[in-house]
Design a protein around this motif. Structure first.
Motif, PDB file in Angstrom:
ATOM      1  N   THR A  25       0.848  -1.209   0.000  1.00 37.30           N
ATOM      2  CA  THR A  25       0.000   0.000   0.000  1.00 37.30           C
ATOM      3  C   THR A  25       0.862   1.229   0.000  1.00 37.30           C
ATOM      4  OG1 THR A  25      -1.722  -1.194   1.191  1.00 37.30           O
ATOM      5  CG2 THR A  25      -1.818   1.223   1.232  1.00 37.30           C
ATOM      6  N   GLY A  26       0.541   2.146  -0.835  1.00 39.52           N
ATOM      7  CA  GLY A  26       1.267   3.413  -0.932  1.00 39.52           C
ATOM      8  C   GLY A  26       2.313   3.407  -1.996  1.00 39.52           C
ATOM      9  N   TYR A  27       2.719   2.240  -2.506  1.00 41.36           N
ATOM     10  CA  TYR A  27       3.703   2.160  -3.565  1.00 41.36           C
ATOM     11  C   TYR A  27       2.984   2.066  -4.897  1.00 41.36           C
ATOM     12  CZ  TYR A  27       7.426   1.363  -0.146  1.00 41.36           C
ATOM     13  OH  TYR A  27       8.324   1.503   0.868  1.00 41.36           O
ATOM     14  N   ARG A  28       3.717   2.357  -5.899  1.00 43.19           N
ATOM     15  CA  ARG A  28       3.167   2.191  -7.231  1.00 43.19           C
ATOM     16  C   ARG A  28       4.077   1.241  -8.004  1.00 43.19           C
ATOM     17  NH1 ARG A  28       5.661   4.935 -11.350  1.00 43.19           N
ATOM     18  NH2 ARG A  28       7.170   6.536 -10.745  1.00 43.19           N
ATOM     19  N   PRO A  29       3.498   0.423  -8.860  1.00 46.20           N
ATOM     20  CA  PRO A  29       4.330  -0.547  -9.576  1.00 46.20           C
ATOM     21  C   PRO A  29       5.075   0.118 -10.724  1.00 46.20           C
ATOM     22  CG  PRO A  29       2.067  -0.773 -10.248  1.00 46.20           C
ATOM     23  CD  PRO A  29       2.077   0.219  -9.137  1.00 46.20           C
TER      24      PRO A  29
ATOM     25  N   VAL B 294       5.412  -6.260 -13.619  1.00 44.20           N
ATOM     26  CA  VAL B 294       5.868  -5.289 -12.619  1.00 44.20           C
ATOM     27  C   VAL B 294       7.239  -5.708 -12.158  1.00 44.20           C
ATOM     28  CG1 VAL B 294       5.439  -4.293 -10.372  1.00 44.20           C
ATOM     29  CG2 VAL B 294       3.530  -4.753 -11.883  1.00 44.20           C
ATOM     30  N   VAL B 295       8.159  -4.844 -12.366  1.00 44.02           N
ATOM     31  CA  VAL B 295       9.513  -5.195 -12.005  1.00 44.02           C
ATOM     32  C   VAL B 295       9.938  -4.547 -10.697  1.00 44.02           C
ATOM     33  CG1 VAL B 295      10.175  -5.558 -14.394  1.00 44.02           C
ATOM     34  CG2 VAL B 295      10.445  -3.298 -13.359  1.00 44.02           C
ATOM     35  N   GLN B 296       9.203  -3.501 -10.314  1.00 40.25           N
ATOM     36  CA  GLN B 296       9.610  -2.843  -9.063  1.00 40.25           C
ATOM     37  C   GLN B 296       8.433  -2.036  -8.520  1.00 40.25           C
ATOM     38  OE1 GLN B 296      11.293  -2.960  -6.347  1.00 40.25           O
ATOM     39  NE2 GLN B 296      13.278  -2.614  -7.373  1.00 40.25           N
ATOM     40  N   CYS B 297       8.440  -1.885  -7.139  1.00 42.38           N
ATOM     41  CA  CYS B 297       7.441  -1.031  -6.475  1.00 42.38           C
ATOM     42  C   CYS B 297       8.173   0.166  -5.907  1.00 42.38           C
ATOM     43  CB  CYS B 297       6.720  -1.807  -5.370  1.00 42.38           C
ATOM     44  SG  CYS B 297       5.612  -3.078  -5.995  1.00 42.38           S
ATOM     45  N   VAL B 298       7.712   1.351  -6.246  1.00 44.69           N
ATOM     46  CA  VAL B 298       8.358   2.603  -5.788  1.00 44.69           C
ATOM     47  C   VAL B 298       7.292   3.531  -5.204  1.00 44.69           C
ATOM     48  CG1 VAL B 298      10.194   2.412  -7.477  1.00 44.69           C
ATOM     49  CG2 VAL B 298       8.101   3.662  -8.053  1.00 44.69           C
TER      50      VAL B 298
ATOM     51  N   PRO C 129      10.257  13.649  -5.830  1.00 47.40           N
ATOM     52  CA  PRO C 129       9.966  13.267  -7.210  1.00 47.40           C
ATOM     53  C   PRO C 129       9.457  11.825  -7.334  1.00 47.40           C
ATOM     54  CG  PRO C 129      12.311  13.322  -6.857  1.00 47.40           C
ATOM     55  CD  PRO C 129      11.699  13.800  -5.575  1.00 47.40           C
ATOM     56  N   GLY C 130       9.553  11.071  -6.246  1.00 49.78           N
ATOM     57  CA  GLY C 130       9.132   9.642  -6.292  1.00 49.78           C
ATOM     58  C   GLY C 130      10.301   8.711  -6.562  1.00 49.78           C
ATOM     59  N   GLY C 131      10.073   7.369  -6.378  1.00 43.04           N
ATOM     60  CA  GLY C 131      11.147   6.395  -6.548  1.00 43.04           C
ATOM     61  C   GLY C 131      11.442   6.108  -8.008  1.00 43.04           C
TER      62      GLY C 131
END
Length: 1553
Positions: free
Chosen positions: A14-18, A27-31, A57-59
């Protein structure tokens, strides 16, 4: 999760975006998404919202490496929060969750950095930035606004940051400097109302320049003020150390002050004064209008202020306007004051404009009045003023000549007002003052066009200004063309011959008792005459008409002489050739004269019928003398008229028959002295006569009356000249012959035998006795009337006992009857009778001789008085009843039954009456009848009688001979001044203007006046106006005389009045009336010692009384510091009471803790810390500090501020300094501009370095923009007196400079002698320098003497000259802070530079201290070796040394130039020391201010420089000044110029003496 090419389906927390892989599917990563960042907590992680002040700026996907890198990668994969500002200061975001750097904004007081990642740029100095801005640079404050030094917070609020700084104010959105004399001590927001104005310095003080930042800068005493409490005129008055508590007071009138360090007002010289209080220079010491400076004859350099003289040699003086004493000085005022003009006087009339009248009042006899204008010039009444023919710009006065007139009253002012000519023919005396004094001459009447000579019969009194007045009716004047002397008054109205004074109101109008000139004149009536006023030029005698002498008259009215005989008079026939009325005598019997003739006329003849047809003419007779009308004439022989019959019907027995004779002989034979009835019968020419004795009216016996016709009427009316027929008339004459009837007649009458009845009814009566109607009339008068109305009646009879009866006649053919009257002319002697011997007395009053009296007109010569007419006795031969012939057929009658008694004859008229038969005519004047005569007899010569006189009396004269009086003897001569012309017996007074000698018959001497009318002089002409001469005549003198001392003529010059020197208290002199009638009004007074009202002092008032003016002034409110108005405000307020000038008494201070400051205001000596003011109501916060030791907000110094108002501390350090106490000098690479960085020193930018004083930065390797000044100062290295040109120095010291005099070189005069003359002429002051002589171009040159090189003439600050070394004096106070200290107690040093001869003068060497930007600079010709050369130095022992010729210096010693470079001595003088240089410096400062060099003397924070050079201002907003050159990068050395100090100092001395 490190795998290769592995595709795994993951689910993000929760709170991450794929983050999808390359296939876009897996989906290779959650940031963490943008706006969040990953937070790691152990093995837990989460995406948190990006905090405020950071951006996220985000992950991102980033392969890992090392463990450390892996950790970073982990954060990168999750996302991080990047701060906007690396130091966390000044940048923020609007809210949480910012995603990028561009979301960063600057906080208030900061702006964005030049690049991301750099710290925010803080706004410094006078800039600001609002909160949440994206500005790349700070916003500047509006020009002139500045940040308060105490402001240290971020500069985000413009109103808090950009404030009006001290010394400035806010006006129309513009910051302006406080003008000179105003100040502001604190910063203030532009929104504060206090920003729009600066505070005023205390009264009398001002700042030295504009932009003052503290009350303490109000140290410059204003011109026109002095220190309160200082002694007037004290040149040693000084300013106390604590100047703040010193009040200034304005210079009173008569004093001046130039301000500055002149702390006491100086008295104006020569008693001159000032127009108002607060005079600011000697130039305001003026001579007031009406005054001049009277020079001392012994010492012309001394003088006294006096009023212009009134009159010198008949010329008045005045002087208008306020002028300098050089323009109004002289020995006696005739040069300094303006002359009014020849003959024009002056009077102290204008108000004295001296504000303090007490200056001259004590010695002034005319206080309050001066001759200040041409309005003080005047001419006397009767004078004129016109342009001076020699100089038309001037006036002259002159006394008006005769026949002109001048000003009416004293005429003030200079104007063309010549004497005016009197209008046509009007005359005036010399010095006449108005048209009213132009008077008409005698005999000239005034009209609107002037005066015209009166025509004949008119007059006008001299100077009456009336039109010609017509003389009373009948009067004339002696008219002489062009000369009205004889037409001057009513007394010149004369009566011409033939006229006399007449007054209808008088008892005797033709002979009034007191004839006067006001009476008219009328023609003398007939019988009167007047010779009139016969003497030319003599006033009228008022003659009356005189009655002609007895027997004389005039031929017409208005006769001048008696030229005919009076009615009833005529010249006797015995004087046939006489034409002299004096020969007139009473017309004799049978004549008359009706007037206007010289001869009497015989009565007219009367024609009657003759029996034969021829007419018979009878002459006329009268029964009295002096008759004036023919109507009194009756025919001597009167025929019985036809209606009465042919005969009287008288019994024949009563007739006597004579011998026959013709009719004429019959009737003419009747006796002359009797009544006779003649009856003639034609047949036989029978003549019968009955003669009766005539009797008078007093007889009582029987009488017969027969009526007589008037001969004139019969002659005129009954005779027709064309025929011989005469018609009988019955009109009676009113005259009846009265005849005595004796006994026979009475008897016959009783029998009816005398006449017939007149009653027709009795015609047929046969008994004739019955025909007598006795009693048909009862009196003689009644019978006359009855008979006259009956033509048949020939008369009437009276018989005693029977009465009265009228009788008629009867007809008988051939008979004619006549009645014949007595003819007295034949029996009484007339005027020509030669008989003499009249009665000398007795009842007739006759008398012979007798004087006629003096001047009486002689009457007719005496005639012999006639004796009584002899009358027949009854029964005499003239007739009788018996014994006569019966002829004529008459029938004798019987004798009477009873004989009538005998009575005495009465043939006379009563006394005083005449005209026999009637006796009704009164005797005329000068005739008489004693009652024994039938007529009136003349009086003898010398006697007279009134009308109806019975006797004559001796004539008493009524007038005397001319020149005499005193009836009846007339022996008294008239006295001088009286006359008697022979027309009376009384002497009369002469009329005005004439007189006479004793015994004069007329007043023919003109009076010569010895006195003149009041106000006139110069007898006898009296043609001088006393007032125009300033003299008087009260009417008892013949000349104009001077008034006694202390008196002057009144307005009409008819007397003298006291000359007013002082009016009663409260009143002033009214110059127009000469009386003390002006009441002194409100705020004016007059104490009884003057004639003028004075203004009360400015702090006092006056109130006039109800009916009088104000006598004194009093305090309505006491001056500040004093009380008790009832005692003249003489009590000062104590230390616990006050009066600020608003009260009558001192009032107690409102708080017990207060004290009174000079008695004027109450105040707390000490206020709580942070408070100030008299009542401690002022907060010192932002204005200064007060630590509880006083009551004044004191300014913080050295850049300190006081936010709480209780103490000072540094919030912003001065430029170049930092640190908590601001004592740390900024390091080599830092600076502080003193405004923007508080107490921090900050670094310069790249490629910049701090400037010299660390107050700013400048580009590296930059050269100064100030270039060296050319070597042109040789002309400035010495001074010369005004008017002496400089002789410049040569290239070596051997050719020293000097001053070229005006004296020729060969005159032999020394420089000392020439200089001494300059001292006498006040061109220079002080002692004479030690001078030596040289020559140049034929002129004497003066220079300093002695063998010591380098000395030149220099003008000192006190104005004196001295020979000084070509060096400079530097007070110790001028030492820079980094200069080596001087010896203890030393106040200053003298640098005596001795350069090599190649230096071209020591003054040039001294020019090394010239600078533009604050850095020392060398003169380009100053040798490098000299910059650190040794110098000769002499220290001053103690005290100031403004004059090197008097200062005490220690011995000189050599100073090592290397240890103290010369230029270091040219340091700054701190501002706090500027006030220590005394009056001389203030004078010099005044000079430059007066020369429009306002920026030449400026005090700034960094100090003051005093050198005679300055750069021009070239766009700088700050002041560049002559004395202190501040660092200004915009000031170009190429803009510098020289100001010749020698000339400036010369101007100072000229201006301030």
């Amino acid at each position: 999760m490190n795998s290769q090419e592995a595709y795994v389906c993951l689910r993000c927390m929760t709170g991450y975006r794929p983050v999808k892989g390359s296939d876009g599917k897996s989906v290779v990563q959650c940031v963490c998404p943008p706006g969040t960042y990953q937070v790691l907590s152990g093995s837990n992680r989460s995406c948190q919202k990006c905090p405020k002040g950071s951006y996220c700026p985000g992950g991102t996907i980033k392969p890992g490496g090392t463990a450390a890198a892996a950790a970073v990668t982990e954060l990168a994969l999750g996302g991080i929060a990047a701060p906007c500002a690396p130091d966390g200061v000044g940048l923020t975001t609007k809210a949480e969750g910012a995603t990028k750097y561009s979301d960063c904004i600057a906080q208030g007081g900061y702006v964005l950095p030049p690049a991301p990642g750099l710290p925010a740029v803080r706004c410094e100095g006078n800039t600001y930035a609002p909160p949440a801005n994206r500005l790349q640079g700070c916003l500047p404050c509006q020009s002139g606004l500045a940040k308060p030094p105490s402001y240290w917070q971020p500069q985000s609020d413009r109103n808090e940051v950009c404030q009006v700084p001290p010394g400035r104010f806010w006006e129309l959105n513009v910051v302006r400097e406080c003008p000179q004399g105003l100040y502001r001590e604190q910063y203030v927001k532009v929104t504060d109302r206090a920003a729009i104005a600066c505070l005023s310095c205390p009264v009398g003080w001002q700042t030295k320049a504009k932009g003052a930042e503290s009350k303490s800068q109000c140290t410059n005493l204003l011109a026109g003020f002095m220190l309160e409490g200082a002694t007037l005129g004290d040149p040693m008055a000084t300013l106390p150390m604590d100047a703040e508590i010193v009040n200034a007071q304005i210079c009173p009138i008569g004093y001046y002050s130039i301000g500055g360090s002149m702390f006491s007002c100086r008295r104006c010289p020569f008693d001159t004064t000032t127009k108002t209080t607060g005079a600011t220079s000697l130039d305001e010491c003026l001579v007031p209008p009406g005054y001049y400076v009277q020079l001392d004859a012994q010492d012309p350099n001394n003088g006294t202020l006096v009023k212009c003289p009134m009159n010198v040699s008949n010329v008045g003086y005045y002087r208008p306007g306020w002028v300098s004493f050089g323009e109004a000085k002289g020995m006696d005022g005739t040069e300094a004051c303006k002359p009014c003009g020849s003959g024009i006087l002056s009077e102290y009339r204008d108000d004295d404009e001296i504000g303090d009248g007490a200056i001259v009042r004590a010695k002034d006899p005319y206080p309050g009045r001066v001759p200040a204008s041409s309005a003080s010039c005047y001419i006397m009444p009767g004078w004129g003023m016109t342009f001076d023919p020699v100089d038309f710009t001037k006036f002259r006065g002159y006394e008006c000549p005769a026949n002109t007139y001048g000003v009416t009253d004293v005429a003030y002012g200079l104007m063309n007002s010549p004497c005016k000519a009197c209008t046509k023919n009007l005359q005036s005396v010399i010095g006449s003052s108005s048209f009213e004094e132009c008077k008409n001459p005698a005999g000239f009447g005034y009209t609107s066009e002037g005066a015209n000579q009166c025509p004949d019969g008119f007059y006008t009194a001299e100077h009456s200004m009336e039109p010609c007045t017509q003389c009373p009716p009948g009067r004339i004047t002696d008219y002489v063309a062009g000369n009205g002397t004889y037409q001057a008054s009513i007394h010149d109205c004369k009566i011409p011959a033939g006229l006399g004074a007449f007054s209808a109101a008088a008892d005797t109008p033709w002979d009034p008792a007191n004839p006067s000139a006001e009476m008219g004149a009328q023609k003398c009536p007939v019988g009167f005459f007047s010779t009139g006023d016969t003497v030319p030029g003599i006033p009228t005698r008022n003659p009356v008409c005189q009655k002609c002498p007895t027997g004389q008259s005039t031929s017409a009215e208005g006769a001048a002489t008696c030229d005919v005989c009076a009615a009833g008079y005529g010249i006797p026939s015995c004087k046939p050739d006489s034409q002299n009325p004096a020969d007139c005598a009473l017309c004799d019997f049978g004549t008359f004269q009706s007037g206007g003739a010289l001869r009497c006329t015989a009565c007219p003849q009367t024609p009657f019928n003759h029996p034969t047809g021829d007419k018979y003419i009878s002459y006329g007779v009268t029964f009295s003398r002096g008759l004036s009308s023919s109507e009194t004439c009756v025919p001597r022989y009167a025929q019985l008229p036809s209606p009465a019959g042919a005969r009287l019907a008288i019994n024949a027995s009563l007739f006597t028959v004579t011998s026959p004779k013709p009719l004429a002989a019959c009737i003419e034979s009747c006796p002359d002295n009797s009544c006779c009835i003649a009856q003639w019968e034609v047949e036989g020419e029978t003549c019968k006569q009955a003669v009766l004795q005539p009797v008078g009216p007093e007889a009582t016996v029987a009488r017969l009356y027969y009526k007589l016709p008037p001969s004139s009427l019969i002659a005129a009316a009954t005779f027709n000249p064309n025929s011989t027929k005469v018609w009988g008339k019955t009109q009676p004459a009113g005259v009846y012959a009265r005849c005595l009837m004796d006994a026979p007649w009475v008897a016959a009458a009783q029998l009816g035998l005398v006449g017939t009845s007149t009653n027709p009814a009795l015609v047929e009566e046969t008994d004739v006795a019955k025909t007598v109607e006795w009693g048909e009339c009862d009196t003689e008068t009644a019978c006359r009337l009855k008979c006259e109305t009956n033509a048949a009646c020939w008369g009437f009879i009276f018989v005693p006992g029977k009465g009265w009866a009228t009788r008629g006649g009867e007809d008988q053919l051939g008979v004619r009857s006549f009645v014949v009257s007595p003819d007295f002319a034949k029996v009484v002697p007339n005027a020509c009778s030669s008989s003499s011997g009249g009665s000398t007395g007795g009842s007739t009053g006759g008398s012979t001789g007798g004087s006629t009296g003096g001047g009486s007109t002689p009457i007719d010569p005496p005639t012999q008085e006639a004796s009584a007419v002899p009358l027949p006795t009854p029964g005499g031969s003239t007739g009788g009843s018996t014994g006569g012939s019966t002829g004529g057929g008459s029938t004798p009658i019987d004798p009477p039954i009873e004989e009538a008694p005998a009575v005495p004859p009465l043939a006379v008229c009563p006394a005083g009456m005449g005209d026999f038969f009637d006796c009704k005519r009164p005797c005329l004047p000068n005739t008489f009848n004693p009652g024994t005569l039938q007529y009136c007899e003349r009086c003898d010569q010398g006697y007279e009688s009134p009308p109806k006189a019975s006797a004559c009396t001796k004539i008493q004269p009524t007038n005397c001979r001319a020149g005499f009086s005193g009836l009846p003897d007339c022996q008294t001569p008239c006295e001088a001044g009286t006359f008697q012309d022979g027309s009376s017996g009384v002497c009369k007074n002469c009329t005005a203007g004439f007189t006479s000698l004793a015994g004069a018959a007329a007043c023919n001497i003109t009076v010569v006046a010895t006195t003149c009318k009041p106000g006139k002089g110069n007898a006898p002409q009296c043609n001088q106006c006393c007032r125009s001469l300033g003299r008087y005549n009260d009417g008892t003198l013949g000349t104009c005389e001077k008034c006694p001392p202390g008196q002057k003529p009144n307005k009409k010059a008819t007397g003298c009045v006291e000359e007013i020197k002082a009016c009663p208290p409260g009143r002033a002199l009214d110059l127009s009336s000469g009386e003390c009638s002006v009441k002194c009004g409100k705020n004016k007074y007059q104490d009884g010692k003057s004639t003028s009202c004075f203004d009360c002092p400015s702090d006092q008032i006056s109130e006039p009384k109800d009916d009088e003016g104000a006598e004194s002034c009093f305090y309505d409110k006491c001056p500040a510091g004093y009380g008790n108005v009832d005692k003249g405000c003489s009590e000062p307020c104590d230390d616990k009471s006050y009066n600020d000038g608003s009260f009558k008494e001192c009032r107690k201070c409102p708080d017990d803790g207060m004290i009174s400051k000079n008695g004027k205001r109450c105040m707390f000596e000490k206020c709580p810390a942070g408070k100030a003011g008299d009542t401690c109501e002022i907060s010192c916060s932002g204005k200064g500090f007060q630590d509880g030791s006083g009551n004044t907000c004191n300014p913080c110094k050295d850049g300190k501020s006081s936010p709480d108002g209780k103490s000072c501390k540094y919030l912003t350090c001065p430029a170049g300094f930092g640190g908590e106490d601001c004592k740390d000098t900024c390091g080599d690479d830092t600076f502080n501009d003193g405004a923007s960085y508080g107490n921090r020193c900050v670094s310069c930018k790249d490629k910049e370095s701090p400037n010299l004083d660390r107050s700013g930065c400048e580009p590296d390797n930059s050269e100064s923009d100030c270039i060296a000044r050319p070597a042109d100062s040789r002309s400035l290295s010495f001074d010369c007196p005004a008017g002496w040109p400089k002789l410049l120095a040569g290239n070596t010291l051997d050719d020293t400079p000097g001053c070229v005099t005006t004296q020729p070189a060969d005159s032999g005069a020394s420089c000392k002698e020439v200089w001494a003359k300059l001292v006498d002429q006040s061109v220079v002051i002080g002692a004479i320098p030690n001078l030596a002589e040289s020559k140049s171009n034929g002129k004497l040159v003066c220079k300093c003497a002695g063998d010591k090189e380098g000395y030149v003439l220099k003008r000192q600050l006190d104005g004196s000259f001295a020979c000084l070394a070509e060096a400079a004096f530097l007070p110790n106070e001028g030492r820079d802070t980094d200069s080596p200290p001087l010896a203890s107690g030393v106040r200053g040093i003298w640098y005596d530079v001795k350069p090599p001869k190649s230096c071209k003068g020591a003054q040039q060497c001294w020019d090394m201290c010239f600078f533009c930007d604050g850095r020392p600079r060398y003169h380009k010709e100053f040798l490098a070796a000299q910059r650190t050369s040794d110098r000769s130095v002499r220290f001053q022992k103690s005290g100031d040394c403004p004059n090197s010729s008097t200062c005490k210096l220690e011995k000189e010693y050599e100073e090592d130039g290397s240890s103290m470079p010369l230029y270091e001595a040219c340091g700054k003088w701190p501002a706090k020391d500027i006030g220590r240089f005394g009056e001389k410096l203030a004078k010099l400062r005044e000079l430059f201010d007066s020369l429009d060099d306002k920026n030449s003397f400026s005090t700034t924070k960094s100090g003051v420089r005093i050198w005679p050079y300055r750069p021009r201002k070239t766009g700088s907003s700050q002041n560049l000044n002559m004395y202190g050159l501040q660092s200004q990068s915009s000031a170009k050395c190429s803009d510098c110029f020289d100001k010749d100090r020698a000339q400036l100092l010369a101007d100072v001395l000229v201006k301030y003496g």
